[in-house]
Design a protein around this motif. Structure first.
Motif, mmCIF file in Angstrom:
data_model
loop_
_atom_site.group_PDB
_atom_site.id
_atom_site.type_symbol
_atom_site.label_atom_id
_atom_site.label_comp_id
_atom_site.label_asym_id
_atom_site.label_seq_id
_atom_site.Cartn_x
_atom_site.Cartn_y
_atom_site.Cartn_z
ATOM 1 N N ASP A 250 10.716 -1.695 10.363
ATOM 2 C CA ASP A 250 9.861 -2.803 9.938
ATOM 3 C C ASP A 250 9.715 -2.817 8.417
ATOM 4 O OD1 ASP A 250 7.981 -4.997 10.836
ATOM 5 O OD2 ASP A 250 6.714 -3.831 9.462
ATOM 6 N N ASN A 252 7.439 -4.126 6.563
ATOM 7 C CA ASN A 252 6.088 -3.878 6.055
ATOM 8 C C ASN A 252 5.819 -2.399 5.820
ATOM 9 O OD1 ASN A 252 4.694 -6.621 6.252
ATOM 10 N ND2 ASN A 252 5.589 -6.398 8.285
ATOM 11 N N LEU A 253 6.578 -1.542 6.492
ATOM 12 C CA LEU A 253 6.330 -0.102 6.420
ATOM 13 C C LEU A 253 7.398 0.611 5.598
ATOM 14 C CD1 LEU A 253 5.506 0.285 10.211
ATOM 15 C CD2 LEU A 253 3.865 0.186 8.341
ATOM 16 N N GLN A 256 6.141 2.705 1.943
ATOM 17 C CA GLN A 256 5.146 3.780 1.913
ATOM 18 C C GLN A 256 5.672 5.035 2.582
ATOM 19 O OE1 GLN A 256 2.342 4.346 0.435
ATOM 20 N NE2 GLN A 256 2.371 2.371 -0.587
ATOM 21 N N ARG B 79 3.925 13.249 -1.169
ATOM 22 C CA ARG B 79 3.775 12.753 0.200
ATOM 23 C C ARG B 79 3.595 13.933 1.149
ATOM 24 N NH1 ARG B 79 8.055 9.104 3.572
ATOM 25 N NH2 ARG B 79 7.719 7.715 1.844
ATOM 26 N N ARG B 86 0.106 10.198 7.383
ATOM 27 C CA ARG B 86 0.900 10.326 6.164
ATOM 28 C C ARG B 86 0.010 10.013 4.969
ATOM 29 N NH1 ARG B 86 5.980 6.496 5.550
ATOM 30 N NH2 ARG B 86 6.814 7.874 7.146
ATOM 31 N N THR B 88 0.218 9.526 0.902
ATOM 32 C CA THR B 88 1.023 9.421 -0.315
ATOM 33 C C THR B 88 0.085 9.286 -1.501
ATOM 34 O OG1 THR B 88 1.197 7.033 -0.029
ATOM 35 C CG2 THR B 88 3.030 8.352 0.775
ATOM 36 N N VAL B 120 -2.429 6.336 -0.607
ATOM 37 C CA VAL B 120 -2.603 5.657 0.676
ATOM 38 C C VAL B 120 -2.597 6.668 1.818
ATOM 39 C CG1 VAL B 120 -1.641 3.948 2.267
ATOM 40 C CG2 VAL B 120 -1.444 3.592 -0.184
ATOM 41 N N ARG B 122 -2.049 6.800 5.746
ATOM 42 C CA ARG B 122 -1.521 5.986 6.841
ATOM 43 C C ARG B 122 -1.672 6.735 8.141
ATOM 44 N NH1 ARG B 122 4.692 3.969 7.575
ATOM 45 N NH2 ARG B 122 4.867 5.592 9.107
ATOM 46 N N PHE B 130 -0.294 0.813 13.039
ATOM 47 C CA PHE B 130 -0.567 1.655 11.872
ATOM 48 C C PHE B 130 -1.793 1.135 11.130
ATOM 49 C CE2 PHE B 130 3.853 1.766 12.881
ATOM 50 C CZ PHE B 130 4.211 3.097 12.752
ATOM 51 N N HIS B 132 -3.628 1.528 7.411
ATOM 52 C CA HIS B 132 -3.448 2.010 6.043
ATOM 53 C C HIS B 132 -4.771 1.823 5.307
ATOM 54 C CE1 HIS B 132 1.113 1.564 5.883
ATOM 55 N NE2 HIS B 132 0.770 1.114 7.062
ATOM 56 N N GLU B 136 -2.588 0.654 -3.291
ATOM 57 C CA GLU B 136 -1.141 0.487 -3.234
ATOM 58 C C GLU B 136 -0.734 -0.808 -3.925
ATOM 59 O OE1 GLU B 136 0.453 -0.141 0.757
ATOM 60 O OE2 GLU B 136 -1.551 -0.618 1.479
ATOM 61 N N ARG B 172 -5.415 -2.126 5.617
ATOM 62 C CA ARG B 172 -4.555 -3.023 6.395
ATOM 63 C C ARG B 172 -4.119 -2.362 7.694
ATOM 64 N NH1 ARG B 172 1.589 -2.911 4.760
ATOM 65 N NH2 ARG B 172 1.693 -1.068 3.456
ATOM 66 N N VAL B 174 -1.058 -2.752 10.629
ATOM 67 C CA VAL B 174 0.259 -3.338 10.896
ATOM 68 C C VAL B 174 0.629 -3.057 12.339
ATOM 69 C CG1 VAL B 174 2.704 -3.393 10.243
ATOM 70 C CG2 VAL B 174 0.967 -2.934 8.502
#
Lengths: 256, 398
Positions: A250, A252-253, A256, B79, B86, B88, B120, B122, B130, B132, B136, B172, B174
């Motif tokens: 994806d 959007n990911l 990061q 990271r 996760r 970062t 960030v 995640r 996900f 977040h 960022e 956010r 996702v």
């Protein structure tokens, strides 16, 4: 307060998501001729429907100069995520190929940029060469002749792209009669001029869905047919079958 | 009341997304065995550059224009990765020297600053969901010139690759139910390091929903956003693209604000030559821009003796109506990247030409140079403040 127009826009977006027929993900199947079965079998040794991860090293040699790039690859079907691991100046750059759409991002670049399948990776290798092949779906095949290649008897097919989304317009493809593996590809321009020729080796082994060991691509050697100077090798190491979720591919990911 | 309403709208939307995605609660996250220590990866980068500006304004101008700038930045990226988590972090340490040409401030300045440009956390609630949170740089869209569908920061910083875009604070979610589809709910809850970004005034929270569709050889995204202020500034944006052959990409990007005559559209395409050079051509229509007339003049420092500084008129990027953009990118021997960008205002016939060269000296060290030349004249958009600039520097990676 949220205006009526704004509410309508958000509702429309959600309706589009939940009401779109493509969400069901259903696909139809049709019977294929033997040629298609041969191509599908050859495709299976260069990708996996559920997911495969491997390390890839691309080396280009041209006039005694050598350049090397390394990647971690996650591939499922014909989608691919490549994360650069070397050299340091390129580390963590990313290439995403999903449904034949390609995006590239590197640290320092503010956002992923769309690139075409013709965009060169290194030397004579295109980004499209990293991805699994989908010749069975993307090309019409005609048997040209049979010949021996390095002692293996091969069927040589003329592949013509069915759609504009294929990486190459026309390919001659050598498929070993006994093993069903694609051993050589010669790529042509629209005008019929040979661009490059690629030889494939299959030293890797993976277990397929039935628990059977099957050969898997280990090296692709690409020679320039136009200039005749450069050789680019793509080595595929440590393949591992791994079910990869949709989110791996994806956009959007990606960063990061 | 209205501010609270907008903020509260995001929370039930997020809850709805969790529900629809089939999330079964925090237990699902805890079921994922976390290792005793996460996998830590580090990229160390350092960049140093010198900048020379050729101003178009007189020395007495009230506009703050730098003549010379030298800057060194340490840019490590960290990271830490667990199966469902996760983190970062991109802390930065900058040392800078600036010699100003005009403006009310001191003529010399040095600074040393440490800051967090991005950080960030995640959380993977499921394979396809996900969350977040943090700072960022959130960018999207196919356009090379400006990302019109991005309500947070349409500038993509491509004209100035020596500097990083400032991170903003986001929450956010996702959701990726299929490869073909993704839905993002995004709340821009803080301006982060981009306090200078919005010419419209003080920072206001923005809430957005982004729906992405990826078809075979084509894609499209819709972005609905609401700015948190009294008159509910709702905007619909989006972009779409198609592979029109192995070498040709076509795309469109835009937005429609509440005042629909101020809509912005960009239509573009790129072609990759057989030698791998890529040519991009884009046309931008800015509905809110001015076709005729001079841009407001910049005030002079005649008020040095006054108690208040003169007000400098805000002129955002792309003040005119119609623009053409041309870019050529090529990579020679996989070591030298060359980018040439031309932005041309069709209404006032002013423009900016940018050349960017990156050359890898070895696997760890790259040299770069960026040059801008502006041509415009009185009342035009380009060559209003600067005639040109040159930046040269080194970037090290380890």
């Amino acid at each position: 307060m949220l205006s009526g127009t704004a509410s309508l826009r958000l509702c429309a977006a959600l309706l589009l998501l939940f009401g779109w027929p493509g969400m069901s993900g259903g696909t139809g199947t049709t019977s294929e001729p033997d040629t298609q079965a041969l191509l599908r079998r050859a495709d299976r040794a260069r990708g996996n429907e559920r997911g495969v991860t491997w390390n890839v090293t691309v080396t280009s040699r041209e006039r005694e100069k050598e350049e090397t790039l390394k990647f971690n690859i996650s591939s499922r079907g014909f989608d691919l995520l490549a994360v650069y691991t070397a050299p340091p100046r390129q580390r963590n750059a990313r290439l995403l190929m999903v449904n034949r759409n390609m995006w590239f991002h590197r640290p320092g670049l503010s956002k992923p940029v769309p690139i075409s399948q013709r965009q060169r990776l290194l030397g004579k290798a295109a980004y499209g060469d990293l991805a699994a092949t989908n010749y069975a779906e993307e090309y019409d095949a005609t048997l040209l002749f049979e010949e021996a290649l390095d002692g293996e008897w091969c069927l040589v097919f003329d592949l013509k792209a069915k759609t504009t989304r294929a990486t190459y317009d026309r390919i001659h493809y050598w498929i070993a009669r006994e093993s069903g593996l694609g051993l050589q590809s010669r790529f042509f321009t629209l005008s019929g001029k040979a661009i490059k020729v690629a030889r494939m080796e299959y030293e890797n082994r993976i277990l397929d869905e039935n628990g059977q060991t099957q050969p898997f691509i280990s090296r692709m050697t690409i020679r320039d047919e136009l200039m005749g100077h450069s050789v680019t090798t793509i080595e595929f190491d440590s393949p591992g079958l791994k079910e990869l979720p949709d989110s791996v591919f994806d956009l959007n990911l990606l960063t990061q | 009341m209205k501010r609270r309403f907008h903020g509260l709208l995001f929370v039930p939307s997020l809850a709805g997304l969790l529900l629809v995605s089939g999330w079964t609660g925090w237990a699902a996250v805890r079921d994922v065995p976390l290792p005793a220590s996460g996998a830590l990866s580090t990229d160390l980068r350092a960049t140093g550059f010198g900048l020379f500006n050729e101003p178009a304004v007189p020395r007495s101008s009230a506009v703050d224009v730098d003549r010379y700038e030298g800057r060194f930045e340490l840019r490590p990226d960290f990271r830490i990765e667990y199966p469902a988590l996760r983190l970062t972090a991109k802390p930065r340490l900058g040392l800078g020297y600036v010699e100003r040409y005009s403006g009310p401030g001191d003529m010399y300045d040095t600074e040393a600053e440490g800051y967090l440009n991005e950080a960030v956390l995640r959380l993977s609630l499921r394979d396809e969901l996900f969350l977040h949170g943090g700072r960022e740089n959130l960018q999207w869209g196919p356009s090379q010139l400006v990302s019109l569908s991005n309500p947070f920061n349409p500038s993509n910083g491509r004209d100035d690759p020596a500097r990083e875009l400032a991170g903003m604070d986001f929450v956010r979610a996702v959701w990726v139910p299929r490869t073909m589809w993704a839905l993002s709910l995004i709340a821009n809850v803080g301006e982060g390091r981009a306090e200078w970004l919005d010419p419209r005034g003080p920072f206001e929270r923005i809430y957005a929903a982004k729906l992405d569709y990826t078809g075979m050889g084509h894609y499209a995204s819709l972005v609905g956003s609401i700015r948190e202020k009294d008159d509910a500034d709702a905007t619909l944006g989006g972009y779409a693209g198609i592979n029109a052959g192995e070498a040709t990409l076509l795309y469109v990007e835009g937005n429609v604000p509440p005042e629909t005559d101020r809509f912005q559209t960009l239509v573009g395409g790129s072609y990759t030559f057989i030698w791998s050079g890529m040519l991009s051509l884009e046309y931008l229509h800015n509905g809110g821009g001015a076709r005729d007339g001079d841009l407001p003049p910049l005030p002079d420092m005649s008020c040095r003796e006054c108690k208040e500084l003169p007000e400098i008129p805000e002129v955002g990027a792309f003040a005119r109506k119609n623009y053409l953009f041309l870019q050529y990118y090529d990579s020679y021997r996989d070591r030298t990247d060359v980018t040439v960008r031309l932005t041309y205002g069709l209404d006032d016939e002013s423009g900016r030409l940018t050349g960017i060269v990156w050359h890898a000296l070895n696997d760890y060290l790259s040299a770069f140079a960026v040059a801008h030349v502006e041509e415009g004249g009185e009342g035009a958009e380009f060559e209003r403040i600067l005639r040109g600039s040159i930046t040269a520097g080194l970037s090290a990676s380890y």
